[in-house]
Design an enzyme around this catalytic site. Structure first.
Site, short mmCIF file in Angstrom:
data_model
loop_
_atom_site.label_atom_id
_atom_site.label_comp_id
_atom_site.label_asym_id
_atom_site.label_seq_id
_atom_site.Cartn_x
_atom_site.Cartn_y
_atom_site.Cartn_z
CB CYS A 1 40.21 34.36 50.33
SG CYS A 1 38.25 34.26 50.68
CE LYS B 1 37.40 38.51 42.21
NZ LYS B 1 38.35 38.02 42.97
CG HIS C 1 41.90 34.01 46.74
ND1 HIS C 1 41.46 32.65 46.88
CD2 HIS C 1 41.25 34.99 47.01
CE1 HIS C 1 40.04 33.20 46.89
NE2 HIS C 1 40.00 34.41 47.20
CG ASP D 1 44.57 33.67 40.84
OD1 ASP D 1 43.79 34.18 40.05
OD2 ASP D 1 44.52 33.51 41.93
CD GLN E 1 41.46 40.45 43.20
OE1 GLN E 1 41.43 41.72 43.17
NE2 GLN E 1 40.57 39.71 43.54
#
Length: 404
Positions: A362, A224, A121, A198, A201
């Protein structure tokens, strides 16, 4: 087992109509919807204990502080951090990454190397480019293949004693690929490099065990995970967090201030300057409780069924191509239909009440790799249904007929 009707009843927005049609919300990779219990948590804070935290001796301040710090402990337990003060509460994943990137400005020198992957991202690319500009460090990229998987041989070739930092997403937001972060972390540590993962997600689908992963930094966002926007976490090993300088100066992050010198507070307050999103953090704790009650194993199993059903259904549409076909992925399908622009498809099916994401998500380097302007992305959550996938299919057939 997932009781889908009971779960859907927890989310008031799922009863909404869009353009006169029942909402089919398939943009969960952008943000999840919020159950009533999370909404109630925010309302309860502002109506019963609204007060600033850590600073007051009065009752409301103490109650607000207790609720806020209890949420931190819930997050520590959920992610299995060793210490609660290794959980830094932030404004979200992007904020968390920037804290680390800015902190390493004082730890890197010209010629040092840092590594990202080809499927990041923008939030896990741009801060490191800025870091390289400040320090003279060199940014290197792990390549990917047509399936949407990282080339681990390419990663091995990049690692050296010059490597100081490695940054990789746990799951690609554009493709759904689950990256082999265990191997990535282990290999980086062998050359003495730190690793930031990261998890924005991955966390809605996977419950990470940070101690087992032995990761140095892990970041995620509440919104999220059925929580509110504007809240996230930065997990860092205690030793690393003590090495990094504060990201911002202000109230709460200090131990003592004079005009001659300031000394900084201990963890976690060193990185939590100013008044935080108190209601949001408390609601984040509520969201974590809600999802754990359903069970992440149950969530993963049900979402995998949705993914398999949707993949088979959509591939029956002539000319439809899926980008990201790894065997190891979460419930995300990025696709195009022939030469039709993804924006046109998204606009038409929105008229039928179906919310998907279109564009480069993104993750423009991924789109450049495939030589496409973007994709249509349908991303599923545990409150979605097989019937909604059928509605998506029917809408895509109609859009294709109109646009071809």
């Amino acid at each position: 087992m997932i009781d889908i009707q009971k779960i859907r009843a927890d989310f008031p927005i799922l009863n909404k109509k869009v353009n006169g049609k029942p909402l089919v919300y398939l943009d969960n990779a952008a943000t999840s919807q919020k159950p009533q219990v999370v909404i109630d948590s925010i309302v309860n804070y502002y109506t019963t204990i609204n007060s600033n935290i850590h600073r007051g001796v009065h009752t409301l301040s103490q109650k607000a502080t207790d609720a806020y710090e209890q949420a931190r402990i819930k997050l520590q337990q959920h992610f299995n951090a060793k210490k609660s003060y290794e959980i830094i509460l932030t404004a979200g994943t992007t904020h968390s990454i920037n804290i680390v990137a800015t902190g390493f400005s004082s730890l890197l020198k010209k010629g040092d190397e840092i590594i990202v992957s080809a499927m990041e991202h923008h939030s896990n690319i741009v801060p490191w480019q800025m870091l390289c500009e400040r320090t003279g460090a060199i940014l290197k990229v792990i390549p990917m293949d047509e399936v949407g998987e990282l080339l681990m041989n390419g990663y091995d070739a990049l690692l050296s004693n010059k490597t100081k930092l490695v940054f990789v997403n746990h799951v690609s937001n554009a493709l759904g690929t689950i990256n082999p972060i265990e191997k990535i972390i282990e290999k980086a540590h062998k050359v003495g490099a730190a690793v930031l993962i990261d998890g924005a997600q991955s966390c809605p689908h996977i419950k990470p065990d940070l101690q087992k992963l032995n990761v140095d930094f892990y970041v995620a966002s509440a919104h999220k995970l059925c929580g509110p926007t504007g809240v996230g976490i930065l997990y860092g090993k205690e030793a690393w967090l003590n090495k990094l300088p504060p990201y911002q100066g202000g109230g709460e992050m200090i131990k003592q201030v004079t005009f001659e010198k300031t000394t900084y507070a201990d963890l976690p307050h060193k990185f939590e300057a100013g008044t935080p999103n108190i209601a949001g953090v408390i609601a984040f704790g509520t969201a974590i409780d809600y999802m754990n009650e359903i069970g992440f194993d149950n969530i993963a199993a049900y979402e995998n069924e949705l993914l398999e059903y949707a993949t088979k259904k959509l591939l029956s549409i002539e000319g439809l191509k899926i980008y990201g076909t790894s065997q190891h992925k979460t419930a995300v399908i990025s696709f195009n239909i022939g030469e039709i622009h993804p924006y046109d498809i998204g606009s038409i099916i929105d008229k039928l009440g179906i919310a998907v994401r279109t564009g480069h998500h993104c993750a423009q380097p991924i789109m450049d790799f495939y030589n496409i302007p973007g994709t249509v992305r349908a991303s599923f959550s545990f409150y979605n249904t097989f019937e909604e996938i059928d509605l998506l299919y029917n809408a895509l057939i109609k859009a294709k007929t109109m646009l071809c």
